[in-house]
Design an enzyme around this catalytic site. Structure first.
Site, PDB file in Angstrom:
ATOM      1  N   LYS A   1       0.239   3.564  -4.669  1.00  0.00           N
ATOM      2  CA  LYS A   1       0.791   3.088  -3.400  1.00  0.00           C
ATOM      3  C   LYS A   1      -0.280   2.915  -2.332  1.00  0.00           C
ATOM      4  O   LYS A   1      -0.164   2.050  -1.469  1.00  0.00           O
ATOM      5  CB  LYS A   1       1.870   4.043  -2.905  1.00  0.00           C
ATOM      6  CG  LYS A   1       3.144   4.010  -3.744  1.00  0.00           C
ATOM      7  CD  LYS A   1       4.190   4.964  -3.174  1.00  0.00           C
ATOM      8  CE  LYS A   1       5.478   4.896  -3.976  1.00  0.00           C
ATOM      9  NZ  LYS A   1       6.528   5.787  -3.428  1.00  0.00           N
TER      10      LYS A   1
ATOM     11  N   LYS B   1      10.550  -5.375 -14.268  1.00  0.00           N
ATOM     12  CA  LYS B   1      11.853  -4.907 -13.816  1.00  0.00           C
ATOM     13  C   LYS B   1      12.333  -5.677 -12.592  1.00  0.00           C
ATOM     14  O   LYS B   1      11.527  -6.140 -11.773  1.00  0.00           O
ATOM     15  CB  LYS B   1      11.783  -3.416 -13.471  1.00  0.00           C
ATOM     16  CG  LYS B   1      11.663  -2.497 -14.665  1.00  0.00           C
ATOM     17  CD  LYS B   1      11.501  -1.067 -14.208  1.00  0.00           C
ATOM     18  CE  LYS B   1      12.666  -0.230 -14.684  1.00  0.00           C
ATOM     19  NZ  LYS B   1      12.513   1.187 -14.299  1.00  0.00           N
TER      20      LYS B   1
ATOM     21  N   LYS C   1      13.138  -5.057  -5.536  1.00  0.00           N
ATOM     22  CA  LYS C   1      13.633  -5.310  -4.187  1.00  0.00           C
ATOM     23  C   LYS C   1      12.718  -6.236  -3.393  1.00  0.00           C
ATOM     24  O   LYS C   1      13.071  -6.643  -2.287  1.00  0.00           O
ATOM     25  CB  LYS C   1      13.756  -3.992  -3.419  1.00  0.00           C
ATOM     26  CG  LYS C   1      14.834  -3.060  -3.952  1.00  0.00           C
ATOM     27  CD  LYS C   1      14.906  -1.805  -3.101  1.00  0.00           C
ATOM     28  CE  LYS C   1      16.006  -0.879  -3.586  1.00  0.00           C
ATOM     29  NZ  LYS C   1      16.143   0.315  -2.740  1.00  0.00           N
TER      30      LYS C   1
END
Length: 327
Positions: free
Chosen positions: A111, A192, A195
């Site tokens: 991240k 996958k 969002k």
């Protein structure tokens, strides 16, 4: 009953992958376990948030979870920041965790890799996550392999705390949940469903209108062959549609494949099944949206229940550590 806990951040809307991969398991679990589901808004602020948008997203997510089947009369649904003991226990556990342990966390490395500014909260958030879990004497944490390292850290910190101060905290177990559907992006079926805004054409949101759902599925990437069969490696696009249709209708992808000869028919069948699956969720969400007070009352009740347990846990922690009682 065993006590289980699964949290979710109020970042973006809920998509079909969330529903079929996790939320359906949560809905089933609430009838067989003591289920706690915090909306972890404190975790959300490890990156900058617009205050008004965060507040709206938190309420909206609660409504989405309730519309998807979580019943606040059965499970404990609440907002993390409404229970101040989360941050109180997090500080105690930060004083128990090692700097080197946190440096080795894979998700922090991933991240923070492309960030210009990395806040200290992003570095220490695995300890807040540990506090979220042990605050409620959680027995089992159902998470996938991508979160296994975090649960192992939680266990290590909790065991270290208990070794210093006595058997104060429950050491949780990691459990891989029952296999939910592995829902991939409709346009890039090797990754996958996500969002991220730039991936919207391949993502089905739970509140998408029926025609939008149909359009996205009919435009889904397949391949140049004509055979309908389940093979994730050779036919990722077709396999994704089979997995979605199977999960929506309670069948295996292989069973679904036996009923179709053409891609067009498969897409139509998948689209109608998803539309039917989402229809009651959309209706219930619309009902909740017209009366936000109902959701806020449910969250307040959940926070009260959670707070009673959290208060008892922190009382044990304070006594064990030797903090002077107040008054």
């Amino acid at each position: 009953m065993q006590r289980v806990l699964s949290g979710i951040q109020p970042s973006g809307d809920v998509h079909l992958g969330n529903l079929l991969g996790a939320l359906q398991n949560w809905v089933a679990d609430q009838h067989t376990h003591e289920s706690f589901h915090p909306i972890v808004d404190l975790h959300a602020v490890t990156v900058p948030q617009d205050p008004a948008e965060l507040q709206t997203a938190t309420l909206r997510l609660a409504q989405m979870l309730m519309a998807s089947g979580l019943d606040p009369d059965i499970c404990v649904l609440f907002v993390q920041s409404h229970v101040p003991e989360h941050t109180q226990l997090a500080w105690v556990l930060e004083c128990t965790a090692g700097f080197g342990e946190l440096r080795r966390m894979h998700q922090f490395k991933d991240k923070s890799a492309d960030m210009d500014f990395v806040c200290a909260g992003l570095f220490t958030y695995p300890v807040l996550q540990a506090a979220d879990i042990v605050l409620y004497d959680t027995d089992v944490v159902p998470v996938g392999d991508d979160q296994r390292q975090h649960i192992e850290l939680t266990r290590d910190i909790t065991q270290r705390f208990n070794a210093r101060y006595g058997e104060v905290l429950v050491v949780p177990e990691h459990r891989i949940p029952p296999a939910g559907a592995r829902v991939m992006d409709l346009q890039e079926p090797t990754r996958k469903m996500s969002k991220s805004a730039d991936e919207a054409p391949g993502t089905i949101w739970l509140l998408d209108e029926p025609d939008t759902v149909r359009r996205k599925i009919r435009r889904a990437v397949t391949d140049s062959e004509a055979e309908v069969r389940f093979d994730r490696e050779a036919k990722p696009g077709v396999s994704n549609l089979l997995e979605i249709l199977g999960a929506a209708t309670g069948r295996s992808p292989q069973e679904v494949a036996a009923g179709y000869d053409r891609y067009g028919e498969l897409k139509n069948g998948c689209a109608e099944a998803v539309v039917e699956l989402l229809a009651p969720i959309r209706r219930r969400f619309d009902e909740l949206s017209t009366d936000p007070g109902e959701t806020q009352r449910a969250l307040a009740a959940g926070a009260e229940t959670a707070g009673e347990i959290a208060t008892a846990t922190m009382a044990r922690v304070r006594e064990a550590m030797g903090f002077l009682p107040r008054g």
